[in-house]
Scaffold this motif. Structure first.
Motif, PDB file in Angstrom:
ATOM      1  N   ASN A 261      33.178  58.990   7.434  1.00 25.61           N
ATOM      2  CA  ASN A 261      32.670  60.153   6.701  1.00 25.61           C
ATOM      3  C   ASN A 261      31.155  60.101   6.560  1.00 25.61           C
ATOM      4  OD1 ASN A 261      35.277  61.064   6.407  1.00 25.61           O
ATOM      5  ND2 ASN A 261      35.500  60.386   4.290  1.00 25.61           N
ATOM      6  N   ARG A 262      30.630  58.926   6.232  1.00 26.78           N
ATOM      7  CA  ARG A 262      29.187  58.819   6.003  1.00 26.78           C
ATOM      8  C   ARG A 262      28.403  59.062   7.284  1.00 26.78           C
ATOM      9  NH1 ARG A 262      26.510  53.627   3.049  1.00 26.78           N
ATOM     10  NH2 ARG A 262      28.111  54.197   1.511  1.00 26.78           N
ATOM     11  N   LEU A 263      28.853  58.469   8.384  1.00 25.47           N
ATOM     12  CA  LEU A 263      28.128  58.648   9.639  1.00 25.47           C
ATOM     13  C   LEU A 263      28.210  60.086  10.123  1.00 25.47           C
ATOM     14  CD1 LEU A 263      29.144  55.360  11.475  1.00 25.47           C
ATOM     15  CD2 LEU A 263      26.958  55.889  10.422  1.00 25.47           C
ATOM     16  N   GLU A 266      25.653  62.027   7.928  1.00 23.81           N
ATOM     17  CA  GLU A 266      24.247  61.706   8.109  1.00 23.81           C
ATOM     18  C   GLU A 266      23.756  61.950   9.526  1.00 23.81           C
ATOM     19  OE1 GLU A 266      23.083  57.922   6.642  1.00 23.81           O
ATOM     20  OE2 GLU A 266      24.023  58.190   4.672  1.00 23.81           O
ATOM     21  N   TYR A 267      24.636  61.690  10.523  1.00 20.93           N
ATOM     22  CA  TYR A 267      24.188  61.770  11.908  1.00 20.93           C
ATOM     23  C   TYR A 267      24.868  62.880  12.692  1.00 20.93           C
ATOM     24  CZ  TYR A 267      22.441  57.116  10.777  1.00 20.93           C
ATOM     25  OH  TYR A 267      21.800  56.058  10.189  1.00 20.93           O
ATOM     26  N   ASN A 268      25.862  63.524  12.076  1.00 16.84           N
ATOM     27  CA  ASN A 268      26.637  64.555  12.766  1.00 16.84           C
ATOM     28  C   ASN A 268      27.103  64.057  14.129  1.00 16.84           C
ATOM     29  OD1 ASN A 268      27.851  67.090  12.978  1.00 16.84           O
ATOM     30  ND2 ASN A 268      26.133  67.887  14.180  1.00 16.84           N
ATOM     31  N   GLU A 269      27.641  62.865  14.128  1.00 15.33           N
ATOM     32  CA  GLU A 269      28.077  62.272  15.388  1.00 15.33           C
ATOM     33  C   GLU A 269      29.326  61.436  15.143  1.00 15.33           C
ATOM     34  OE1 GLU A 269      26.315  59.540  19.041  1.00 15.33           O
ATOM     35  OE2 GLU A 269      25.070  60.038  17.327  1.00 15.33           O
ATOM     36  N   ASN A 270      30.207  61.435  16.119  1.00 18.12           N
ATOM     37  CA  ASN A 270      31.404  60.609  16.053  1.00 18.12           C
ATOM     38  C   ASN A 270      31.104  59.238  16.642  1.00 18.12           C
ATOM     39  OD1 ASN A 270      33.252  62.606  14.988  1.00 18.12           O
ATOM     40  ND2 ASN A 270      33.055  63.623  16.975  1.00 18.12           N
ATOM     41  N   VAL A 271      31.116  58.232  15.804  1.00 24.13           N
ATOM     42  CA  VAL A 271      30.859  56.864  16.229  1.00 24.13           C
ATOM     43  C   VAL A 271      32.195  56.165  16.427  1.00 24.13           C
ATOM     44  CG1 VAL A 271      29.793  54.677  15.603  1.00 24.13           C
ATOM     45  CG2 VAL A 271      28.656  56.820  15.022  1.00 24.13           C
ATOM     46  N   SER A 272      32.331  55.476  17.541  1.00 24.04           N
ATOM     47  CA  SER A 272      33.603  54.840  17.885  1.00 24.04           C
ATOM     48  C   SER A 272      33.773  53.535  17.120  1.00 24.04           C
ATOM     49  CB  SER A 272      33.671  54.560  19.386  1.00 24.04           C
ATOM     50  OG  SER A 272      33.575  55.759  20.113  1.00 24.04           O
ATOM     51  N   LEU A 273      34.988  53.291  16.662  1.00 22.64           N
ATOM     52  CA  LEU A 273      35.350  52.058  15.982  1.00 22.64           C
ATOM     53  C   LEU A 273      36.489  51.402  16.738  1.00 22.64           C
ATOM     54  CD1 LEU A 273      35.680  49.998  13.650  1.00 22.64           C
ATOM     55  CD2 LEU A 273      37.016  51.733  12.445  1.00 22.64           C
ATOM     56  N   SER A 274      36.366  50.107  16.961  1.00 25.07           N
ATOM     57  CA  SER A 274      37.454  49.349  17.585  1.00 25.07           C
ATOM     58  C   SER A 274      37.839  48.203  16.667  1.00 25.07           C
ATOM     59  CB  SER A 274      37.032  48.808  18.958  1.00 25.07           C
ATOM     60  OG  SER A 274      35.946  47.916  18.833  1.00 25.07           O
ATOM     61  N   ASN A 289      43.497  57.208  11.815  1.00 24.04           N
ATOM     62  CA  ASN A 289      42.318  58.071  11.697  1.00 24.04           C
ATOM     63  C   ASN A 289      41.031  57.289  11.914  1.00 24.04           C
ATOM     64  OD1 ASN A 289      43.739  60.439  11.145  1.00 24.04           O
ATOM     65  ND2 ASN A 289      43.811  60.028   8.951  1.00 24.04           N
ATOM     66  N   ILE A 290      41.024  56.012  11.489  1.00 25.62           N
ATOM     67  CA  ILE A 290      39.824  55.195  11.615  1.00 25.62           C
ATOM     68  C   ILE A 290      39.476  54.951  13.073  1.00 25.62           C
ATOM     69  CG2 ILE A 290      38.894  52.878  11.225  1.00 25.62           C
ATOM     70  CD1 ILE A 290      40.462  52.823   8.608  1.00 25.62           C
ATOM     71  N   ILE A 291      40.466  54.589  13.879  1.00 23.16           N
ATOM     72  CA  ILE A 291      40.166  54.195  15.252  1.00 23.16           C
ATOM     73  C   ILE A 291      40.230  55.364  16.226  1.00 23.16           C
ATOM     74  CG2 ILE A 291      40.934  51.834  14.877  1.00 23.16           C
ATOM     75  CD1 ILE A 291      43.530  52.469  16.177  1.00 23.16           C
ATOM     76  N   SER A 292      40.603  56.548  15.743  1.00 26.72           N
ATOM     77  CA  SER A 292      40.539  57.730  16.595  1.00 26.72           C
ATOM     78  C   SER A 292      39.112  58.234  16.633  1.00 26.72           C
ATOM     79  CB  SER A 292      41.459  58.827  16.052  1.00 26.72           C
ATOM     80  OG  SER A 292      42.807  58.412  16.051  1.00 26.72           O
ATOM     81  N   PHE A 588      39.863  61.754   4.427  1.00 26.47           N
ATOM     82  CA  PHE A 588      39.201  61.819   5.722  1.00 26.47           C
ATOM     83  C   PHE A 588      38.745  63.249   5.969  1.00 26.47           C
ATOM     84  CE2 PHE A 588      39.683  62.127  10.494  1.00 26.47           C
ATOM     85  CZ  PHE A 588      38.514  61.448  10.774  1.00 26.47           C
ATOM     86  N   THR A 589      37.433  63.444   6.125  1.00 25.34           N
ATOM     87  CA  THR A 589      36.865  64.792   6.240  1.00 25.34           C
ATOM     88  C   THR A 589      36.854  65.313   7.668  1.00 25.34           C
ATOM     89  OG1 THR A 589      34.627  63.862   6.391  1.00 25.34           O
ATOM     90  CG2 THR A 589      35.444  64.447   4.194  1.00 25.34           C
TER      91      THR A 589
END
Length: 721
Positions: A261-263, A266-274, A289-292, A588-589
């Motif tokens: 949500n924060r990223l 602030e950045y209007n970008e989807n950052v990938s999490l693994s 939802n976190i890893i999607s 989750f926004t």
């Protein structure tokens, strides 16, 4: 690289200073794999360093007895890492000292101690004695000797050094993992933040789970801050949360969604999490939802380890068939159409029915996860169980022929399943790992001889046949065939004692388990080569866990159940379990919308010189992408059905190794920015070898075609320059 060093008469050097390794005061090697030892010897040779500590000590004596690398003394060479901590005896002849356990604090203490020793002009032996007596966690091999008739175990021969060397334990700090960003693409090339160190699940086969206790959570707020800070300062757009079992970090759902949500805001970008490791029984909608990432699915890996409920109870996996199905079904319902599963064969007490249970489990999951003609695709890795020191199964062995037989049986069965790809660990490789990991000092001569015969990269499948032949020759020349045969033939099956049949089907609520009787065997009380390593876990507890395995009795996770397993770790020396109360999971926004607007078009002129000429075109484009992220330049995005690309273009790829004075880079921005400000921000983030000479705002005309038209226009612009 080795051939080039030899051809030009160069020695292996430090990356930053370019100094040969032999010019350093101290060299540290991280050992994470038993068969990586031959590579460590090759590095010492390439760096001009004598191979053994005895050779280095003799070199000092020839030079007058003092220890001064500036006058030709060989550096001190030490090892650390999980393999070194587990059992250093098979390779301790190669190292002046070995550091056990977590390294963050002890490395600072080692450096400070070495500074004092240099100031006091101590020779090599006295320097090592001070390290052994002043720094907890340092084992110096030359101060210990083998006790004849005691199973290869060692005892101290110099007064003052500890009889048992204590493993170091340190609380994790996620900010310490924000490191250097490589120019070239590497394995796991992303930001990594540790969220939990240690594991108390108590899986009886798992050495890391035994040797990293107690479990220590990181403050959830600190994790969120570290990820945000790390992404901003490195320029990565992908990060990984690291733990032995990420799902055991109870704050994971809250932390992951907070970061997303924060990223996004602030950045209007989807950052990938693994997430490198997850427990299938804790995989739920929040973690999905976190890893999607904007509807796209990253790889998903689960490790049931065994194919039947009985075997999972034997190894204390703490996973039921219902939990396995629920986790996999959640992934299927959330859009994953392929998963990866890890299993092991050769576990103590395993039968052919347990091996075929792997096939039956995969088939069952595919039947349950089906939609019309489509069903779940599975990549399965089947590893050979390799007993490790400091675990309840450290006394067990499995024959290579049994591994091969079970592999063949399972491979044949899995061929009948559609969309199942199976990978099997080479059985010969597993035997070699076992041979080294549970060996004593006699194994060192085998390692050295194998290296002399040309063995390197021993774990690489391309060199399996060659290296196996070399190791076999080295074992024979060292007169260690008897030792290897014990491993290869399966010296001891701890389940060979069937115990009292009267208890069959009774106990544990009548679940059909077998009480195999008390494990009274003299082999359990024999000295072991790694007995001088104090991991905090009591040896009697390992024996009691082996007894529970015989009974297929499970033990709960002491971190989360509140029930102490009495392993002996918690206390003043090693600390206690640290578990944070999980914060409330925020809503989750959703994912950020791709901003593809093209408001401004800039051309940058830059030069590429120095070491930057060795960065290829694709890696250079990734470097520019990270430079723009660090500088917070609002780059426009081009969303395709497969990926989101940022609009950063260059005219033509520059040949590798070529310098350039006037290269052109095109940036499309999604908002208006002063070109001078863009240039100043980028200059603050440039690595050495790259310089910006100017920036020009170009006409932001529409492009009707695809990439070819874009490149054509860009080439015209370059011609204009």
């Amino acid at each position: 690289m080795v051939e080039m060093l030899d051809r030009h008469g160069k020695r292996l050097f430090g990356v930053e200073s370019r100094r040969p390794l032999c010019d350093f005061d101290c060299i540290g090697v991280s050992l994470a794999y038993e068969l990586g030892l031959t590579n460590a010897l090759e590095m010492m040779k390439l760096g001009g360093i004598p191979i053994t500590w005895e050779e280095r000590l003799a070199r000092d004596r020839e030079a007058g007895g003092s220890f001064d690398p500036s006058k030709g003394s060989p550096p001190l060479v030490f090892a650390g890492g999980p393999t070194a901590t587990s059992n250093p005896l098979p390779f301790d002849v190669f190292y002046d000292f070995i550091v056990l356990g977590d390294g963050e604090e002890v490395l600072i203490e080692v450096g400070q101690c070495l500074q004092r020793c240099r100031r006091d002009q101590l020779d090599r032996t006295e320097t090592l004695f001070r390290l052994a007596t002043e720094v907890v966690g340092v084992y110096v091999p030359q101060f210990y000797e083998e006790a004849p008739g005691f199973g290869g175990s060692v005892y101290p021969i110099r007064e003052g050094v500890p009889g048992k060397v204590q493993r170091r334990v340190c609380a994790p700090d996620p900010f310490q993992q924000i490191g250097l960003v490589p120019f070239v693409d590497t394995v796991h090339n992303r930001l990594t933040v540790e969220i939990r160190r240690g594991c108390t699940r108590g899986c009886r086969f798992c050495q890391p789970g035994m040797m990293t206790r107690p479990a220590r959570d990181v403050d959830p707020d600190r994790v969120v801050d570290a990820v945000e800070h790390g992404l901003r300062t490195t320029g990565y757009n992908e990060f990984s949360l690291l733990s032995l079992s990420c799902s055991d970090y109870l704050s994971l759902p809250s932390v992951g969604i907070q970061i997303k949500n924060r990223l996004k805001d602030e950045y209007n970008e989807n950052v990938s999490l693994s997430l490198p490791s997850q427990r299938v029984d804790r995989f739920d909608d929040d973690i999905a939802n976190i890893i999607s990432n904007s509807g796209k699915r990253s790889g998903l890996t689960f490790a049931p380890e065994a194919g039947t409920q009985r075997m999972r109870d034997v190894i204390n996996k703490g996973l039921t068939n219902q939990e396995l199905l629920r986790g996999v079904k959640t992934a299927w319902d959330k859009g994953w159409r392929q998963i990866k599963l890890y299993f092991m064969i050769g576990l103590p007490g395993e039968t052919d029915e347990d091996v075929m249970g792997i096939y039956e489990t995969i088939k069952w999951l595919q039947d349950e996860c089906r939609q019309g003609r489509w069903h779940l695709a599975v990549n399965v890795t089947v590893s050979n169980f390799s007993p490790k020191p400091h675990t309840p199964f450290q006394w067990h062995s499995v024959s290579t022929s049994e591994f091969l037989r079970k592999q063949k049986m399972l491979r044949t069965a899995l061929k009948g399943l559609h969309q199942v790809k199976a990978n099997f660990t080479p059985a010969r490789l597993s035997a070699m790992e076992d041979f080294v990991s549970r060996g004593d000092r006699r194994i060192a001569q085998v390692i050295k001889r194998a290296w002399e015969l040309g063995a390197t990269n021993d774990g690489w499948w391309m060199a399996e046949d060659t290296n196996y032949a070399i190791w076999s020759q080295a074992i024979e020349e060292a007169g260690m065939e008897w030792k290897y045969r014990q491993v290869d033939d399966g010296e001891w099956d701890v389940m060979e004692n069937l115990g009292d049949e009267r208890f069959r089907g009774q106990g544990a609520g009548g679940k059909g388990r077998v009480d195999r009787g008390t494990m009274a065997d003299a082999r359990l009380d024999a000295p072991l080569p790694w007995d001088h390593i104090d991991t905090g876990i009591a040896k009697w507890w390992l024996k009691s866990e082996l007894q529970k395995a015989l009974e297929a009795a499970t033990v709960p996770d002491c971190s989360h159940s509140g029930l102490c397993s009495e392993c002996g770790v918690c206390g003043d020396e090693f600390g206690d379990n640290v578990v944070f109360e999980p914060p409330e999971v925020p809503e989750f926004t959703g994912f950020a919308e791709c901003d593809s607007s093209r408001v401004q078009r800039l051309h940058l002129r830059f030069s590429k010189k120095g070491d930057a000429v060795f960065v290829g075109h694709l890696d250079m484009m990734k470097t520019w992408d990270r430079i723009c992220r660090r500088a917070a330049i609002p780059i426009s995005q081009d969303e395709s059905p497969f990926a989101v690309r940022r609009r950063i273009y260059t005219a033509l790829p520059l040949s590798l190794g070529a310098t350039a004075d006037n290269e052109v880079l095109e940036l499309w921005l999604n908002q208006k920015v002063d070109p001078t400000d863009v240039m100043q921000k980028l200059r603050q983030q440039l690595p050495m070898g790259i310089e910006i000479s100017g920036v020009t705002e170009m006409e932001a005309r529409k492009l009707n075609g695809g990439l070819g038209d874009k490149m054509s226009q860009l080439l015209l612009d370059v011609e204009y320059y």
